[in-house]
Motif scaffolding. Structure first.
Motif, PDB file in Angstrom:
ATOM      1  N   ASP A 147      34.258  44.958  73.112  1.00 16.18           N
ATOM      2  CA  ASP A 147      35.588  45.477  73.420  1.00 16.18           C
ATOM      3  C   ASP A 147      35.966  46.700  72.591  1.00 16.18           C
ATOM      4  O   ASP A 147      36.986  47.332  72.854  1.00 16.18           O
ATOM      5  CB  ASP A 147      36.645  44.385  73.249  1.00 16.18           C
ATOM      6  N   LYS A 148      35.160  47.050  71.559  1.00 13.81           N
ATOM      7  CA  LYS A 148      35.422  48.247  70.746  1.00 13.81           C
ATOM      8  C   LYS A 148      34.126  48.672  70.076  1.00 13.81           C
ATOM      9  O   LYS A 148      33.259  47.841  69.762  1.00 13.81           O
ATOM     10  CB  LYS A 148      36.520  47.979  69.713  1.00 13.81           C
ATOM     11  N   ARG A 340      41.632  36.561  74.472  1.00 17.87           N
ATOM     12  CA  ARG A 340      41.292  37.765  73.720  1.00 17.87           C
ATOM     13  C   ARG A 340      40.497  37.471  72.448  1.00 17.87           C
ATOM     14  O   ARG A 340      40.087  38.396  71.765  1.00 17.87           O
ATOM     15  CB  ARG A 340      42.566  38.538  73.381  1.00 17.87           C
TER      16      ARG A 340
END
Length: 577
Positions: A147-148, A340
């Motif tokens: 995600d990053k 998340r």
């Protein structure tokens, strides 16, 4: 018929009525309707599972799914029924498993399901834009997603491996993922369907949370996967078995950049990086209306997203002054997860004993780094003023250990919520059985009241006047004897309860105020301090407070102080005369 036989017959009838009432009430109250989903966040073209469960007899009814068609397409629906018996009590459970595909993006709502007069809660779903399809999509492939690509030390990085397939998969195996400079936490795997270029694929998503521990480059190595694909069944004399063909897959390598702690973060504070963080507090009593010497409980809770509970700092510390004492309990750490990633919760609790009219507790400030906005933020609680309630100096009968009631919270970002994929049923709509149950319960209550008073009158009539007087007198023991009794039993909690009464009636003060009196002996002050520490601090065993406390010594010191106080009062009166 004799009066006694009539009374016995009446009692038997009431008992039978109570028995059948309880059975009917249990039959009517155990039914329940609930709904849950396996995902609360997804993209267009993907699916989720909605599971509806009814515990009880459906009487041939099924949930109404017409309200779902406004926002979802129902791809499949599989009903199943299970009956079980535990300790002679049978139960029936019916489950419907639905595969849903959202028709639009945004925040969608799965409406409440209704069945047999029961309603489940609505479930909120968030649908994002459609994910980009893999570059080369075959009947079987693996995709690696982070995600990053840049993160701080100890900041969460979510890693996902997505296995796409349009074949019959028998088994999946993968080599162990090993990272030297990061903590790896396995998250819940997801199963769903995704439509790509008009083709429907089954997807299994393996999720992990990475917490890098050192700045620099973090390499997520390529992994070897083996997927066994069914090829059919082989016939044999005594049956058959499935044949499978192994396929080798290899996931992509990912290189991430890990940054060190930013210079703006306070040097004297523990490093906390999260997606959001909440600081809140709860009190067992109103801090503005307290009794001297009577303990109260304060709980301070930190909730954060994208971090482990062990990384959250302590916010309460043991303190002692002439106005109050604070005894710290062991912290409660809870870890969870949502769509998340990681969720963390730390609860610090303390017993506070106020010994003056007013006191002030300093404000609590917790610095943390917001990973989403990439900036320093502060979560804080305002200072709290402790005050004694006017005219309420009488001590309580026992230390407070119940659930807190007064609360305050300081929110620095959006509230981190757990994966709200489950909803319990709400109260059913009024129907005939609800009215019947209410009437039967009222009847049962009346019968119980009748039984209680009839048995009490019969017992009172059986007691002689001497026994009645003896029973009454035994409920009023002398405070001094009670103190001695609990001292010999070495029961510090009950000793403290009696000490509250003894101190109030003999010295017109609380035990905490008694310990602060100048004329109190050192022995009395010391033993009272040991008693407070033993009652209100779970760390008492670590500093030998439990072994140093001697209730018999404390009891004798109280008697000597009482005698000295009486002599002082007598001498003062004689001098005045």
């Amino acid at each position: 018929m004799k009066p006694n036989s009539v009374g016995n017959t009446t009692m038997r009838c009431i008992k039978h009525l109570l028995f059948f009432t309880v059975l009917l009430s249990a039959e009517l109250s155990w039914a329940n309707l609930s709904s849950s989903v396996n995902r609360t966040e997804l993209a267009l073209g993907e699916t989720l599972q909605l599971i509806i469960v009814f515990e009880g007899n459906t009487q041939g009814q099924t949930p109404d799914l017409s309200a779902l068609t406004n926002s979802f397409k129902v791809l499949n629906a599989y009903p199943s029924t299970m009956r079980q018996s535990i300790n002679g009590v049978s139960s029936l459970k019916t489950q419907w498993t639905l595969e849903l595909e959202p028709l639009k993006k945004g925040k969608l709502l799965i409406p409440p399901m209704s069945l047999a007069g029961f309603n489940s809660d609505a479930i909120s779903i968030e649908v994002h834009d459609e994910h980009s399809a893999p570059a080369h999509l075959d009947n079987l492939m693996i995709e690696t997603i982070v995600d990053k690509s840049t993160a701080y030390v100890q900041e969460q990085i979510k890693l996902s491996y997505r296995l796409y397939y349009r074949v019959s998969v028998d088994d999946v195996a993968v080599e162990e993922l090993q990272l030297n400079d990061a903590v790896l936490k396995k998250l819940e795997s997801k199963r769903y369907q995704r439509k790509i270029d008009g083709q429907q694929y089954q997807v299994v998503e393996f999720n992990y949370a990475l917490l890098p521990q050192r700045s620099g480059s973090l390499v997520i190595p390529a992994l070897n996967w083996q997927v066994d694909v069914l090829q059919g069944r082989t016939r044999a004399l005594f049956g058959g078995f499935s044949r499978s063909q192994p396929y080798k897959l290899r996931s992509d390598e990912k290189v991430l950049r890990v940054k060190s702690i930013p210079d703006e973060f306070p040097k004297d504070a523990p490093w906390v990086v999260a997606n959001n963080l909440i600081l809140s507090e709860r009190w067992s009593k109103d801090p503005g209306a307290l009794r001297a010497g009577e303990p109260m409980t304060r709980e301070v809770t930190i909730q954060a997203e994208g971090i482990e509970a062990a990384q959250l700092p302590a916010v309460l510390h043991e303190q002692s002054s002439d106005k109050f004492k604070i005894y710290i309990d062991s912290p409660k750490l809870e870890d969870g997860e949502n769509a998340r990633g990681l969720l963390a919760k730390r609860t610090d609790s303390a017993a506070i004993v106020l010994s003056s009219a007013t006191a002030s507790l300093a404000a609590i400030r917790v610095p943390w780094w917001n990973a989403q906005s990439d900036q320093l933020e502060w979560a804080q609680l305002k200072s709290t003023e402790l005050r004694l309630a006017p005219g309420q100096q009488a001590p309580a009968t026992s230390p407070v250990s119940g659930a807190p009631e007064y609360s305050n919270s300081a929110t620095s970002a959006a509230t981190p919520t757990a994966n709200s994929a489950h909803s319990s049923s709400t109260a059913p709509s009024p129907s005939w059985w609800l009215v019947s149950s209410l009437a039967l319960n009222i009847l049962m209550l009346g019968a119980l009241i009748y039984l209680f008073f009839s048995q009490r009158n019969r017992r009172d009539d059986a007691l002689s006047p001497t026994e009645k007087n003896s029973a009454t007198s035994n409920t009023r023991p002398e405070q001094s004897k009670q103190l001695k009794f609990w001292a010999e039993k070495n029961d510090s909690e009950n000793f403290y309860n009696e000490l509250l009464k003894f101190s109030s009636s003999n010295f017109s003060c609380s035990p905490a105020e008694l310990a602060n009196r100048s004329e109190a002996t050192d022995e009395l002050k010391t033993q009272l301090a040991y008693l407070n520490a033993a009652l209100f601090s779970k760390n008492a065993t670590d500093n030998n407070n439990q072994t140093a406390l001697d209730l018999n010594v404390l009891y004798q010191a109280l008697l000597r102080y009482k005698q000295a106080t009486k002599k002082q009062q007598t001498s003062n009166l004689q001098a005045l005369w």
